[in-house]
Design a protein around this motif. Structure first.
Motif, short mmCIF file in Angstrom:
data_model
loop_
_atom_site.label_atom_id
_atom_site.label_comp_id
_atom_site.label_asym_id
_atom_site.label_seq_id
_atom_site.Cartn_x
_atom_site.Cartn_y
_atom_site.Cartn_z
N LYS A 1 -4.37 20.90 -25.48
CA LYS A 1 -4.29 19.50 -25.92
C LYS A 1 -3.01 18.81 -25.43
O LYS A 1 -3.04 17.65 -25.03
N THR A 2 -1.89 19.52 -25.43
CA THR A 2 -0.64 18.91 -24.97
C THR A 2 -0.69 18.62 -23.48
O THR A 2 -0.26 17.55 -23.04
N MET A 3 -1.23 19.54 -22.71
CA MET A 3 -1.34 19.36 -21.26
C MET A 3 -2.18 18.13 -20.93
O MET A 3 -1.79 17.29 -20.12
N VAL A 4 -3.32 18.00 -21.57
CA VAL A 4 -4.23 16.88 -21.31
C VAL A 4 -3.60 15.56 -21.76
O VAL A 4 -3.61 14.57 -21.03
N TYR A 5 -3.03 15.55 -22.95
CA TYR A 5 -2.40 14.33 -23.48
C TYR A 5 -1.24 13.89 -22.58
O TYR A 5 -1.09 12.71 -22.29
N THR A 6 -0.42 14.84 -22.14
CA THR A 6 0.73 14.50 -21.29
C THR A 6 0.28 13.88 -19.99
O THR A 6 0.85 12.88 -19.54
N LEU A 7 -0.73 14.45 -19.36
CA LEU A 7 -1.25 13.86 -18.12
C LEU A 7 -1.73 12.44 -18.37
O LEU A 7 -1.39 11.52 -17.63
N ALA A 8 -2.52 12.26 -19.41
CA ALA A 8 -3.06 10.94 -19.71
C ALA A 8 -1.94 9.94 -19.99
O ALA A 8 -1.96 8.81 -19.48
N LEU A 9 -0.96 10.35 -20.76
CA LEU A 9 0.15 9.45 -21.09
C LEU A 9 0.94 9.08 -19.85
O LEU A 9 1.34 7.93 -19.67
N LYS A 10 1.18 10.04 -18.96
CA LYS A 10 1.91 9.75 -17.73
C LYS A 10 1.14 8.78 -16.85
O LYS A 10 1.73 7.97 -16.14
N MET A 11 -0.18 8.84 -16.90
CA MET A 11 -0.97 7.97 -16.05
C MET A 11 -1.18 6.58 -16.66
O MET A 11 -1.02 5.58 -15.97
N VAL A 12 -1.53 6.51 -17.94
CA VAL A 12 -1.90 5.22 -18.52
C VAL A 12 -0.77 4.54 -19.28
O VAL A 12 -0.86 3.36 -19.59
N LYS A 13 0.28 5.26 -19.61
CA LYS A 13 1.48 4.71 -20.27
C LYS A 13 1.22 4.13 -21.66
O LYS A 13 2.00 3.35 -22.14
N SER A 14 0.13 4.48 -22.28
CA SER A 14 -0.17 3.98 -23.62
C SER A 14 -0.58 5.16 -24.49
O SER A 14 -1.52 5.89 -24.15
N ARG A 15 0.11 5.33 -25.62
CA ARG A 15 -0.18 6.47 -26.50
C ARG A 15 -1.62 6.41 -27.02
O ARG A 15 -2.32 7.41 -27.05
N GLU A 16 -2.04 5.21 -27.44
CA GLU A 16 -3.39 5.08 -27.99
C GLU A 16 -4.44 5.41 -26.93
O GLU A 16 -5.40 6.13 -27.19
N GLU A 17 -4.26 4.86 -25.73
CA GLU A 17 -5.20 5.12 -24.64
C GLU A 17 -5.18 6.60 -24.25
O GLU A 17 -6.22 7.19 -23.98
N ALA A 18 -3.98 7.19 -24.23
CA ALA A 18 -3.86 8.62 -23.88
C ALA A 18 -4.57 9.49 -24.92
O ALA A 18 -5.23 10.47 -24.55
N GLN B 1 -9.26 12.87 -26.25
CA GLN B 1 -10.44 13.18 -27.05
C GLN B 1 -11.69 13.18 -26.18
O GLN B 1 -12.52 14.10 -26.27
N ASP B 2 -11.80 12.17 -25.34
CA ASP B 2 -12.97 12.07 -24.46
C ASP B 2 -13.03 13.25 -23.49
O ASP B 2 -14.11 13.77 -23.20
N THR B 3 -11.87 13.68 -23.03
CA THR B 3 -11.80 14.83 -22.11
C THR B 3 -12.36 16.08 -22.77
O THR B 3 -13.18 16.79 -22.18
N SER C 1 -12.27 28.08 -10.42
CA SER C 1 -10.85 27.74 -10.60
C SER C 1 -10.49 28.11 -12.03
O SER C 1 -11.34 28.52 -12.82
N LYS C 2 -9.21 27.94 -12.37
CA LYS C 2 -8.80 28.20 -13.74
C LYS C 2 -9.43 27.14 -14.65
O LYS C 2 -9.69 26.01 -14.21
N PHE C 3 -9.66 27.48 -15.90
CA PHE C 3 -10.22 26.53 -16.85
C PHE C 3 -9.30 25.32 -16.98
O PHE C 3 -9.76 24.19 -17.05
N SER C 4 -7.99 25.55 -16.96
CA SER C 4 -7.03 24.44 -17.09
C SER C 4 -7.18 23.45 -15.94
O SER C 4 -7.06 22.24 -16.13
N THR C 5 -7.44 23.94 -14.73
CA THR C 5 -7.64 23.06 -13.57
C THR C 5 -8.90 22.22 -13.75
O THR C 5 -8.91 21.01 -13.51
N TRP C 6 -9.97 22.86 -14.21
CA TRP C 6 -11.23 22.17 -14.45
C TRP C 6 -11.04 21.09 -15.52
O TRP C 6 -11.51 19.96 -15.38
N LEU C 7 -10.32 21.43 -16.58
CA LEU C 7 -10.06 20.49 -17.66
C LEU C 7 -9.17 19.34 -17.18
O LEU C 7 -9.40 18.18 -17.51
N TYR C 8 -8.17 19.66 -16.38
CA TYR C 8 -7.28 18.65 -15.80
C TYR C 8 -8.08 17.65 -14.98
O TYR C 8 -7.83 16.44 -15.00
N LYS C 9 -9.05 18.16 -14.24
CA LYS C 9 -9.88 17.30 -13.39
C LYS C 9 -10.65 16.30 -14.24
O LYS C 9 -10.75 15.12 -13.90
#
Length: 194
Positions: free
Chosen positions: A29-46, A51-53, A68-76
């Protein structure tokens, strides 16, 4: 060992144990949230993207082949959700274009950054990274902070190796230019003289 643990839980989920999915959500959850936050710059959107991911990953878990690793698939999945968010909120995300800078300026900026304390440098870099275009910021984040390999980034973004390398190169140049223009002039003068 991590891949075996992930696969064990994936197998349990595919056999009907929906509760086993909580392990994977907690782990990533932290990995996915961090990526989203870095990309969209909004906590709510991240949070929404995160959740959608996990919902999409759960629904499509049978499509995970283990190439591939599950984390890579999830990151995608998270990366694609961020791109979808950009399309949905087109006017919301804007990035400034930056003129090309010379190698000399890059070297000078790198020299200045060498003198800044680690904590200050991290804060400066983080603030400046938010000014990068979303695609460049996410690729830099994946490569340097998440320490993903080029192959993993290629798998996540569906870009060619050459394209990923070009984006990394441009992102580094842009970031250095942004750092140079955003760091306090007195800080540049102070550390530039040393």
């Amino acid at each position: 060992m991590t891949i075996i643990n992930d696969q064990t839980y994936i197998d349990k989920i595919l056999k009907g144990d929906a509760n086993a999915y909580a392990f994977l959500v907690e782990k990533y959850k932290t990995m996915v949230y961090t990526l989203a936050l870095k990309m969209v710059k909004s906590r709510e959107e991240a949070e929404e993207i995160s959740q959608d991911t996990f919902i999409k990953a759960y629904k499509n878990l049978s499509k995970f082949k283990g190439d591939s690793k599950f984390s890579t698939w999830l990151y995608k999945i998270a990366y694609r959700n961020c791109l979808d968010s950009f399309k949905k909120n087109k006017g919301k995300y804007q990035t400034d274009t930056i003129d090309e800078i010379t190698i000399h300026k890059i070297k000078a900026t790198e020299g200045i950054l060498e003198g800044i304390e680690r904590k200050e440098r991290a804060a400066v870099i983080n603030k400046c990274m938010l000014q990068l275009p979303e695609d460049e910021r996410s690729i830099l984040w994946m490569f340097y902070f998440e320490e993903l390999s080029l192959k993993e980034i290629i798998d996540i973004t569906d870009l060619s190796e050459a394209n990923v390398k070009v984006k990394l190169h441009r992102a580094r140049k842009r970031l250095l230019s942004i750092v140079k223009t955003n760091v306090e002039p007195e800080l540049i003068n102070h550390y530039g003289r040393k």
